[in-house]
Design an enzyme around this catalytic site. Sequence first.
Site, short mmCIF file in Angstrom:
data_model
loop_
_atom_site.label_atom_id
_atom_site.label_comp_id
_atom_site.label_asym_id
_atom_site.label_seq_id
_atom_site.Cartn_x
_atom_site.Cartn_y
_atom_site.Cartn_z
N GLU A 14 0.83 -1.20 0.00
CA GLU A 14 0.00 0.00 0.00
C GLU A 14 0.87 1.26 0.00
O GLU A 14 0.60 2.22 -0.73
CB GLU A 14 -0.91 0.00 1.23
N ASP A 66 -7.13 1.05 0.80
CA ASP A 66 -5.76 0.58 1.03
C ASP A 66 -5.40 -0.57 0.10
O ASP A 66 -4.29 -0.63 -0.44
CB ASP A 66 -5.59 0.14 2.49
N GLU A 113 -4.64 0.55 -3.43
CA GLU A 113 -3.27 1.04 -3.56
C GLU A 113 -2.26 -0.10 -3.52
O GLU A 113 -1.26 -0.08 -4.26
CB GLU A 113 -2.97 2.05 -2.45
N ASP A 171 0.64 3.83 -3.10
CA ASP A 171 0.24 5.21 -2.88
C ASP A 171 1.10 6.15 -3.71
O ASP A 171 0.61 7.12 -4.30
CB ASP A 171 0.36 5.54 -1.39
#
Length: 226
Positions: free
Chosen positions: A47, A119, A122, A51
């Site tokens: 994650e 989450d 990502e 991101d």
Amino acid sequence: MSEPALSPETRAFLEKLTGGPLGDESLWHEALTHGSTGEARHYQRLEFLGDRVLGLSIAEWLHELGTDNEGRLSQRLNALVSRTMNAAIARKIGLAPHIRLGKQANDDGGRNSDNILGDVMEALLGAGFLTQGFPAMRALVRKLWSEAVTGKVGQSKHPKSALQEWAAGNRRRMPEYYLVERSGPDHAARFTVEVRIHAVGEARAEGSSKQEAETQAAAEFLRRFG
């Protein structure tokens, strides 16, 4: 010890989503695994990586599309990479059934949590970056976020900024935000926030994060008093 394998349904879902070979399936397995399973490898590290993949993909795209100043670009970027937006994309592609949750997290509604959906979305980009490379993930972001980027997401003023300007324009005190309640388990927490402006009134709203609840409370205040 053998590497964890994807189910046939999840493998087919990911292959259709990415349009390319999955490569190391253990990375995709990790990206779909929530910490509540008790497994050592779960999605948090991927994650973190995803991101950045998402942020760079969207930032490059917005720069390419127009001549907005830095403030406007940042406003749109923040909206387009927000957890709420990521969760909406996850729901659109039908990600929820493929997330691996512990029994308690599943029973608590974790599969429909904005926090978990956002989450994991990502984390998938992180796994894709490692197995297929940045160009492939940039293309995936442009496919999945196309409607949001070409629409008006992030173009309107953020409710908290709009409320602050409303207060200043009406010669009122600045808004004050108060956390009224936090409920639910950590992986599916709910926050209730109240915003007040002296001598005007107050409004409450809920969200899956304190920031989201504040944003919704500001929007509700403007709806009622603006």
